[in-house]
Design a protein around this motif. Structure first.
Motif, PDB file in Angstrom:
ATOM      1  N   LEU A  68       5.310  12.313 -22.828  1.00 31.69           N
ATOM      2  CA  LEU A  68       6.281  12.072 -22.069  1.00 31.69           C
ATOM      3  C   LEU A  68       6.282  11.577 -20.684  1.00 31.69           C
ATOM      4  O   LEU A  68       7.146  10.755 -20.197  1.00 31.69           O
ATOM      5  CB  LEU A  68       6.970  13.660 -21.688  1.00 31.69           C
ATOM      6  CG  LEU A  68       7.794  14.217 -23.129  1.00 31.69           C
ATOM      7  CD1 LEU A  68       8.257  15.746 -22.766  1.00 31.69           C
ATOM      8  CD2 LEU A  68       8.726  13.489 -23.900  1.00 31.69           C
ATOM      9  N   VAL A  69       5.160  11.832 -20.169  1.00 30.64           N
ATOM     10  CA  VAL A  69       4.884  11.323 -18.688  1.00 30.64           C
ATOM     11  C   VAL A  69       4.695   9.649 -19.051  1.00 30.64           C
ATOM     12  O   VAL A  69       5.070   9.016 -18.179  1.00 30.64           O
ATOM     13  CB  VAL A  69       4.080  12.306 -17.943  1.00 30.64           C
ATOM     14  CG1 VAL A  69       3.340  11.255 -16.768  1.00 30.64           C
ATOM     15  CG2 VAL A  69       4.219  13.640 -17.734  1.00 30.64           C
ATOM     16  N   PHE A  70       3.827   9.395 -20.029  1.00 27.34           N
ATOM     17  CA  PHE A  70       3.761   8.132 -20.103  1.00 27.34           C
ATOM     18  C   PHE A  70       4.818   7.268 -20.413  1.00 27.34           C
ATOM     19  O   PHE A  70       5.176   6.171 -19.924  1.00 27.34           O
ATOM     20  CB  PHE A  70       2.520   7.838 -21.428  1.00 27.34           C
ATOM     21  CG  PHE A  70       1.089   7.841 -20.861  1.00 27.34           C
ATOM     22  CD1 PHE A  70       0.751   7.045 -20.187  1.00 27.34           C
ATOM     23  CD2 PHE A  70       0.455   8.932 -21.413  1.00 27.34           C
ATOM     24  CE1 PHE A  70      -0.617   7.275 -19.533  1.00 27.34           C
ATOM     25  CE2 PHE A  70      -0.952   9.090 -20.936  1.00 27.34           C
ATOM     26  CZ  PHE A  70      -1.557   8.344 -20.151  1.00 27.34           C
TER      27      PHE A  70
ATOM     28  N   ALA B 244       5.531   3.316 -20.474  1.00 32.61           N
ATOM     29  CA  ALA B 244       4.763   3.009 -21.963  1.00 32.61           C
ATOM     30  C   ALA B 244       5.755   2.876 -22.934  1.00 32.61           C
ATOM     31  O   ALA B 244       6.816   3.647 -22.960  1.00 32.61           O
ATOM     32  CB  ALA B 244       3.808   4.128 -21.974  1.00 32.61           C
ATOM     33  N   LEU B 245       5.479   1.990 -23.978  1.00 32.43           N
ATOM     34  CA  LEU B 245       6.090   2.005 -25.114  1.00 32.43           C
ATOM     35  C   LEU B 245       6.179   3.363 -26.146  1.00 32.43           C
ATOM     36  O   LEU B 245       5.115   3.874 -26.254  1.00 32.43           O
ATOM     37  CB  LEU B 245       5.937   0.677 -25.885  1.00 32.43           C
ATOM     38  CG  LEU B 245       6.213  -0.645 -25.286  1.00 32.43           C
ATOM     39  CD1 LEU B 245       5.698  -1.768 -26.462  1.00 32.43           C
ATOM     40  CD2 LEU B 245       7.720  -0.716 -25.132  1.00 32.43           C
ATOM     41  N   GLN B 246       7.309   3.589 -26.717  1.00 31.38           N
ATOM     42  CA  GLN B 246       7.406   4.601 -27.593  1.00 31.38           C
ATOM     43  C   GLN B 246       8.502   4.123 -28.713  1.00 31.38           C
ATOM     44  O   GLN B 246       9.750   4.261 -28.420  1.00 31.38           O
ATOM     45  CB  GLN B 246       7.333   5.988 -27.131  1.00 31.38           C
ATOM     46  CG  GLN B 246       7.437   7.071 -28.107  1.00 31.38           C
ATOM     47  CD  GLN B 246       6.027   7.263 -28.663  1.00 31.38           C
ATOM     48  OE1 GLN B 246       5.032   6.693 -28.268  1.00 31.38           O
ATOM     49  NE2 GLN B 246       6.139   7.788 -29.864  1.00 31.38           N
TER      50      GLN B 246
ATOM     51  N   GLU C 156       0.394   0.289 -22.451  1.00 31.85           N
ATOM     52  CA  GLU C 156      -0.286   1.574 -22.517  1.00 31.85           C
ATOM     53  C   GLU C 156      -0.527   2.127 -21.260  1.00 31.85           C
ATOM     54  O   GLU C 156      -0.395   3.476 -21.269  1.00 31.85           O
ATOM     55  CB  GLU C 156      -1.687   1.082 -23.290  1.00 31.85           C
ATOM     56  CG  GLU C 156      -1.603   0.785 -24.750  1.00 31.85           C
ATOM     57  CD  GLU C 156      -2.958   0.778 -25.495  1.00 31.85           C
ATOM     58  OE1 GLU C 156      -3.862   1.615 -25.005  1.00 31.85           O
ATOM     59  OE2 GLU C 156      -3.008   0.131 -26.223  1.00 31.85           O
ATOM     60  N   ASN C 157      -0.692   1.335 -20.247  1.00 36.69           N
ATOM     61  CA  ASN C 157      -1.024   1.963 -19.042  1.00 36.69           C
ATOM     62  C   ASN C 157      -0.285   1.109 -17.848  1.00 36.69           C
ATOM     63  O   ASN C 157      -0.644   0.292 -17.211  1.00 36.69           O
ATOM     64  CB  ASN C 157      -2.486   1.852 -18.832  1.00 36.69           C
ATOM     65  CG  ASN C 157      -3.128   2.561 -17.543  1.00 36.69           C
ATOM     66  OD1 ASN C 157      -2.180   3.388 -16.814  1.00 36.69           O
ATOM     67  ND2 ASN C 157      -4.374   2.357 -17.107  1.00 36.69           N
ATOM     68  N   PRO C 158       1.043   1.561 -17.703  1.00 32.98           N
ATOM     69  CA  PRO C 158       1.907   0.901 -16.795  1.00 32.98           C
ATOM     70  C   PRO C 158       1.884   0.794 -15.421  1.00 32.98           C
ATOM     71  O   PRO C 158       2.015  -0.253 -14.790  1.00 32.98           O
ATOM     72  CB  PRO C 158       3.278   1.536 -17.400  1.00 32.98           C
ATOM     73  CG  PRO C 158       3.204   2.294 -18.320  1.00 32.98           C
ATOM     74  CD  PRO C 158       1.787   2.881 -18.362  1.00 32.98           C
ATOM     75  N   THR C 159       1.333   2.070 -14.757  1.00 30.10           N
ATOM     76  CA  THR C 159       1.382   1.988 -13.567  1.00 30.10           C
ATOM     77  C   THR C 159      -0.108   2.776 -12.903  1.00 30.10           C
ATOM     78  O   THR C 159      -0.759   3.223 -13.732  1.00 30.10           O
ATOM     79  CB  THR C 159       2.455   3.017 -13.053  1.00 30.10           C
ATOM     80  OG1 THR C 159       2.270   4.267 -13.387  1.00 30.10           O
ATOM     81  CG2 THR C 159       3.858   2.602 -13.354  1.00 30.10           C
ATOM     82  N   ALA C 160      -0.168   2.610 -11.412  1.00 29.36           N
ATOM     83  CA  ALA C 160      -1.285   3.456 -11.013  1.00 29.36           C
ATOM     84  C   ALA C 160      -1.335   4.787 -11.330  1.00 29.36           C
ATOM     85  O   ALA C 160      -2.421   5.505 -11.395  1.00 29.36           O
ATOM     86  CB  ALA C 160      -1.315   2.983  -9.286  1.00 29.36           C
ATOM     87  N   PHE C 161      -0.003   5.468 -11.081  1.00 28.86           N
ATOM     88  CA  PHE C 161      -0.092   6.569 -11.624  1.00 28.86           C
ATOM     89  C   PHE C 161      -0.508   7.226 -13.006  1.00 28.86           C
ATOM     90  O   PHE C 161      -1.446   7.859 -13.351  1.00 28.86           O
ATOM     91  CB  PHE C 161       1.183   7.196 -11.497  1.00 28.86           C
ATOM     92  CG  PHE C 161       1.518   8.881 -11.556  1.00 28.86           C
ATOM     93  CD1 PHE C 161       1.014   9.874 -10.835  1.00 28.86           C
ATOM     94  CD2 PHE C 161       2.030   9.188 -12.954  1.00 28.86           C
ATOM     95  CE1 PHE C 161       1.151  11.156 -11.209  1.00 28.86           C
ATOM     96  CE2 PHE C 161       2.358  10.636 -13.285  1.00 28.86           C
ATOM     97  CZ  PHE C 161       1.634  11.615 -12.402  1.00 28.86           C
ATOM     98  N   SER C 162       0.182   6.334 -13.886  1.00 32.30           N
ATOM     99  CA  SER C 162      -0.481   6.446 -15.480  1.00 32.30           C
ATOM    100  C   SER C 162      -1.967   6.281 -15.436  1.00 32.30           C
ATOM    101  O   SER C 162      -2.668   6.970 -16.242  1.00 32.30           O
ATOM    102  CB  SER C 162       0.174   5.526 -16.279  1.00 32.30           C
ATOM    103  OG  SER C 162      -0.054   4.141 -16.074  1.00 32.30           O
ATOM    104  N   ASN C 163      -2.388   5.377 -14.738  1.00 29.94           N
ATOM    105  CA  ASN C 163      -4.017   5.127 -14.657  1.00 29.94           C
ATOM    106  C   ASN C 163      -4.829   6.602 -13.987  1.00 29.94           C
ATOM    107  O   ASN C 163      -5.694   6.951 -14.735  1.00 29.94           O
ATOM    108  CB  ASN C 163      -4.285   4.115 -13.817  1.00 29.94           C
ATOM    109  CG  ASN C 163      -5.768   3.353 -13.883  1.00 29.94           C
ATOM    110  OD1 ASN C 163      -5.990   2.988 -15.070  1.00 29.94           O
ATOM    111  ND2 ASN C 163      -6.486   3.543 -12.919  1.00 29.94           N
ATOM    112  N   PHE C 164      -4.391   7.089 -12.952  1.00 31.84           N
ATOM    113  CA  PHE C 164      -4.823   8.222 -12.520  1.00 31.84           C
ATOM    114  C   PHE C 164      -4.651   9.398 -13.724  1.00 31.84           C
ATOM    115  O   PHE C 164      -5.724  10.142 -13.736  1.00 31.84           O
ATOM    116  CB  PHE C 164      -4.185   8.615 -11.024  1.00 31.84           C
ATOM    117  CG  PHE C 164      -4.936   9.930 -10.609  1.00 31.84           C
ATOM    118  CD1 PHE C 164      -6.065   9.782  -9.750  1.00 31.84           C
ATOM    119  CD2 PHE C 164      -4.140  11.269 -10.720  1.00 31.84           C
ATOM    120  CE1 PHE C 164      -6.700  10.809  -9.303  1.00 31.84           C
ATOM    121  CE2 PHE C 164      -4.919  12.259 -10.002  1.00 31.84           C
ATOM    122  CZ  PHE C 164      -5.926  12.084  -9.378  1.00 31.84           C
ATOM    123  N   LEU C 165      -3.308   9.540 -14.194  1.00 32.24           N
ATOM    124  CA  LEU C 165      -3.293  10.510 -15.174  1.00 32.24           C
ATOM    125  C   LEU C 165      -4.206  10.336 -16.286  1.00 32.24           C
ATOM    126  O   LEU C 165      -4.664  11.145 -17.080  1.00 32.24           O
ATOM    127  CB  LEU C 165      -1.887  10.325 -15.592  1.00 32.24           C
ATOM    128  CG  LEU C 165      -1.281  11.249 -16.668  1.00 32.24           C
ATOM    129  CD1 LEU C 165      -1.455  12.913 -16.540  1.00 32.24           C
ATOM    130  CD2 LEU C 165       0.191  11.162 -17.406  1.00 32.24           C
TER     131      LEU C 165
END
Length: 593
Positions: free
Chosen positions: A200-202, A207-209, A258-267
């Motif tokens: 859900l966060v991604f 991120a695509l779904q 798959e990895n859209p943002t700096a936050f998703s990278n950290f997550l």
């Protein structure tokens, strides 16, 4: 400065999560009631009835180490067969694009072996080779169950260490639990809920779904481009949480879908480290010594931070080739400096270096930059992480049960130094336990070095090396380390290719690499599992003795130093000569091809 803050924040978050998630998992595998029990309890009971798990008056019938090991092998073999058949038949299954055929048999063998062993090595491009059905029902399912297998084997090993002996005539004597019960609990209570929230966060980050399939876009240049779409976010979450690493797209976590943002990278990095770190707290609770869990966590964290710092500094410093060309590698206003080749500009050097360290000290293998573009010294860091048997956090379950082998060796060395029979939690470590620990610790290096020798020293293996010199050797060594440690990342360049003289031996080179890697991944996954289960079975039958003034404490800073020393010593003795021929030479000379 932002890079060091990111490292500090990541460590802080993982430290905060470790006791919370670790305590939760300890309760789950003890069969205690947890927050999700009202919702998932009926599902668990239904699944266990479907599996026909035998029960007695004390609950599910326990298994000794042999029965537990047989269940692991049986389940994994069945999983391999199902995945192999699915990938070979994907062209006739619903949801496959018209021009998408079955995977070649050798690539299918490698891929099935890869995902069943939690390696997720990819000799294919996901968006062009696999349908959404294959990704969801094949690969994503294996991401869950292969991760669960690693977790439950670790739980069985810890039960063996924590067992108090008991009556040899009892049916529970030497029991390590029940594999099928543990497997269901690992998937239902641990992996599914966290993956659901992570997905859900991604999605919220971009991120695509979707099940919409391909779409055609008009480009600014007046042409058209086909955009592959699919259920990416759901696979991304378990890919990271289960330390799997296989991406929906070929470029993995460097892909914005798959990895859209700096936050998703950290997550992503938090998800990778969450369970391997938390299992140290689970271990501490189950053996009744939380300090020892933190001691093992401390040893892992020290080595992880050291590798992350070295990789970041190496990439920021740049390569000898850059310096020889007169390029500025120091950071200044308007430029980050350093070696930016092969890196996703959204994440830069610090985000890429930290991500690559996280995924190679664990068995994840996900990448957000091109590993083969690292400097010589930078490329040595992920090799060192894997060369440590990936016990610096490591894979879910596999990292800690590998670390426990080194704990046994460290206890043995410590016992020799103080002139006392080595003990672990009051149980004497004798010849059988030491032999098993040595088998488990040295089998991986033997496999990796043999694979590397075949890759660079035989005619069949040489076809798979696109580069020569230290870079070519590094590519072959890295591929062997990655597959031999169930990691899955790659230096690229190691594959079949068309010979310049027109003699196309590349097809056989691919087949040779597929088969060699597939067999290695299977062997190095399941042989150590049997070894650690045998070790746990031996310890489960021993009665602990009271500790005395001469007992070596395994929860002290001194033991942490000893443990790190044993890990470094084993890694240095086995891989240091190979590292000298590849990344070290490259670092000193700047030579690429």
């Amino acid at each position: 400065m932002s890079g060091w803050l990111q490292l500090a924040l990541l460590v802080a978050v993982v430290v905060a999560l470790t006791p919370l998630l670790g305590g939760y998992m300890a309760r789950v595998f003890a069969g205690e009631r947890v927050l999700l029990s009202p919702l998932l309890g009926p599902v668990e009971r239904l699944l266990l009835r479907a599996m026909r798990v035998r029960r007695d008056e004390d609950g599910p019938v326990g298994q000794d180490w042999k029965a537990y090991g047989r269940s692991v092998l049986l389940f994994s073999f069945a999983s391999w067969l199902v995945l192999y058949a699915l990938l070979r038949l994907q062209s006739v299954l619903p949801g496959a694009p018209k021009d998408m055929g079955a995977m070649p048999w050798d690539v299918t063998f490698n891929t099935a072996s890869s995902f069943v062993t939690n390696t997720n090595w990819q000799y294919y491009g996901g968006e062009t080779t696999l349908s959404s059905v294959s990704q969801m029902t094949g690969l994503a399912v294996q991401n869950f169950v292969s991760a669960a297998v690693g977790i439950v084997v670790l739980i069985a090993v810890v039960r063996g260490i924590a067992a108090r002996g008991g009556d040899p005539s009892s049916r529970r004597f030497g029991s390590l639990g029940n594999f099928w019960v543990d497997l269901v609990r690992a998937v239902l209570y641990v992996l599914l809920p966290i993956s659901f929230l992570g997905a859900l966060v991604f999605v919220s980050q971009g991120a695509l779904q979707t099940l919409g399939g391909e779409t055609t876009l008009n480009t600014l240049a007046g042409g058209t481009q086909t955009l592959v779409r699919g259920p990416v976010a759901s696979q991304e979450a378990i890919k990271l949480l289960g330390t799997n690493g296989g991406g929906y797209f070929n470029v993995n976590s460097a892909m914005p879908f798959e990895n859209p943002t700096a936050f998703s990278n950290f997550l992503s990095m938090v998800l990778v480290l969450a369970i391997p770190a938390a299992l140290t707290a689970t271990y501490g609770r189950m053996v009744g010594n939380r300090r020892q869990g933190w001691a093992i966590f401390g040893a892992m964290a020290v080595m992880f931070v050291a590798l992350a710092v070295v990789l970041s500094l190496a990439e920021q410093h740049g390569s000898p080739a850059q310096h020889a060309a007169g390029l500025a590698t120091a950071s200044f206003d308007g430029s980050t400096g350093g070696n930016l080749v092969g890196k996703e500009q959204r994440f830069g050097i610090s985000g890429s270096a930290l991500f690559n360290t996280v995924t190679t000290v664990t068995s994840t293998g996900a990448v957000n930059s091109a590993m083969e573009s690292l400097t010589g010294l930078g490329g040595l860091v992920p090799m060192t992480g894997m060369g440590s048997s990936e016990v610096i956090f490591g894979g879910v379950g596999s990292g800690l049960y590998g670390m426990l082998l080194f704990v046994v060796l460290a206890v043995f060395v410590g016992g020799l130094m103080v002139g006392r029979t080595p003990e672990l939690h009051g149980k004497k470590i004798e010849a059988r336990e030491i032999k098993l620990a040595m088998l488990g610790a040295l089998y991986m290096p033997l496999t990796v070095l043999t694979m590397t020798a075949l890759a660079v020293g035989t005619d069949h293996g040489k076809v798979s090396n696109a580069a020569g010199g230290p870079q070519g050797f590094s590519e072959a060594l890295y591929a062997s380390l990655s597959q031999g440690n169930n990691n899955g990342s790659a230096f690229a360049g190691y594959t079949g290719f068309v010979q310049p003289n027109g003699n196309n031996d590349g097809a056989f080179g691919i087949t040779f690499a597929d088969l060699l890697g597939g067999v290695a991944m299977l062997v190095v996954r399941f042989f150590p599992i049997l070894v650690v289960l045998a070790l746990a079975g031996s310890l489960a039958r021993k009665r602990p003795a009271p500790t005395g003034p001469g007992t070596l404490r395994t929860d002290s800073p001194t033991f942490v130093v000893l443990l790190i020393g044993v890990i470094v010593l084993v890694g240095a003795l086995t891989f240091f000569p190979a590292f000298l021929l590849g990344p070290v030479v490259q670092s000193l000379t700047g030579h690429l091809y």
